[in-house]
Design a protein around this motif. Sequence first.
Motif, short mmCIF file in Angstrom:
data_model
loop_
_atom_site.label_atom_id
_atom_site.label_comp_id
_atom_site.label_asym_id
_atom_site.label_seq_id
_atom_site.Cartn_x
_atom_site.Cartn_y
_atom_site.Cartn_z
N ASN A 132 21.70 29.75 -42.33
CA ASN A 132 20.99 30.00 -41.12
C ASN A 132 20.52 28.63 -40.41
O ASN A 132 19.34 28.52 -39.58
CB ASN A 132 19.55 30.77 -41.67
N ASP A 133 21.07 27.48 -40.80
CA ASP A 133 20.70 26.20 -40.19
C ASP A 133 21.33 26.18 -38.80
O ASP A 133 22.42 26.63 -38.65
CB ASP A 133 21.28 24.95 -40.94
N PHE A 134 20.57 25.67 -37.74
CA PHE A 134 21.01 25.57 -36.57
C PHE A 134 22.22 24.34 -36.50
O PHE A 134 21.87 23.28 -37.16
CB PHE A 134 19.90 24.94 -35.57
N GLN A 135 23.26 24.60 -35.86
CA GLN A 135 24.20 23.77 -35.71
C GLN A 135 24.47 23.18 -34.50
O GLN A 135 24.20 24.09 -33.43
CB GLN A 135 25.77 24.32 -36.18
N THR A 136 24.61 22.12 -33.91
CA THR A 136 24.64 21.52 -32.83
C THR A 136 26.02 21.38 -32.18
O THR A 136 27.29 21.07 -32.84
CB THR A 136 24.05 20.01 -32.65
N PHE A 137 26.08 21.92 -30.89
CA PHE A 137 27.62 21.79 -30.28
C PHE A 137 27.29 21.14 -28.80
O PHE A 137 26.18 21.25 -28.18
CB PHE A 137 28.08 23.31 -30.18
N SER A 138 28.54 20.53 -28.42
CA SER A 138 28.38 20.05 -27.07
C SER A 138 29.26 20.65 -25.83
O SER A 138 30.26 21.13 -26.27
CB SER A 138 28.80 18.48 -27.40
N PHE A 139 28.98 20.46 -24.77
CA PHE A 139 29.75 20.70 -23.51
C PHE A 139 30.76 19.64 -23.32
O PHE A 139 30.67 18.58 -23.92
CB PHE A 139 28.69 20.90 -22.38
N ARG A 194 19.15 27.65 -29.05
CA ARG A 194 17.72 26.66 -28.63
C ARG A 194 18.50 25.53 -28.33
O ARG A 194 19.57 24.99 -28.36
CB ARG A 194 16.99 26.64 -29.99
N ALA A 195 17.27 24.78 -27.52
CA ALA A 195 17.52 23.30 -27.03
C ALA A 195 18.63 23.16 -26.19
O ALA A 195 19.43 21.97 -26.33
CB ALA A 195 17.61 22.41 -28.13
N ALA A 196 19.35 24.22 -25.35
CA ALA A 196 20.29 24.07 -24.33
C ALA A 196 19.81 23.10 -23.29
O ALA A 196 18.98 23.32 -22.63
CB ALA A 196 20.56 25.40 -23.95
#
Length: 223
Positions: free
Chosen positions: A148-155, A183-185
């Motif tokens: 359930n951890d948030f994972q960060t992805f990039s455009f 979140r944090a988009a």
Amino acid sequence: MKTAVSATVKSIMLGVAALVIVGAGHGTARADVVNFQGSTAGCFNCTSAGPFSTSASLLGLTYNNSAFNVTTTPAGNASIGNSPAVPNFNNLGSFTLTGDAATYDGNTFTLNVVFTSPAGAASPTFTATVTGQVITTSQGNLFIDFNNDFQTFSFANGGSFQLRLNDVSITPGGTVSLTGDIRAATNPVPEPTTLLLLGTGLTGVAAKLRQRRRARKAAQSVL
């Protein structure tokens, strides 16, 4: 002539202000309103490379995929969690469990999320362990346990967002949604070439203004 010059000066000042604003935002991470569109697919007991399918089954458990089209709040957050439907929409798919007796311990489920918007967003995969057993039609349940951890992805052009999946608990005879949160988009920031083009355009406007002034002085000297 004064009117034309004033209009040109005003245009330059507005352009400079825009350049300052854009330049200040360049490289600064901040939340934005971002639209996310895409679809999902899944597979049981597979690798992170799939093969993924719009519908996958394991004993009496069936996954059906979904499409989504969500827009974040000004804070950059959005939930993808609509109720199950046929077809699913604005969730990450659904699970249906029959009442057939079966043991599910030791199996896994992997979800593939494909983003078609924003351009260049990654297509992440999430793997969950499937545990539990169904004894009779009215007894037992399953628990599908994701990280359930948030994972960060990039455009492609520098924006980013975080995505996480929620766990699923399902009882025999039921259908439940697979849900997640963004979140944090942040929108992609302007490329340096964009700033260069804007600056070049302002320089051209200033040069044009100087040419007009020279022409006016030449006309006055002839008179």
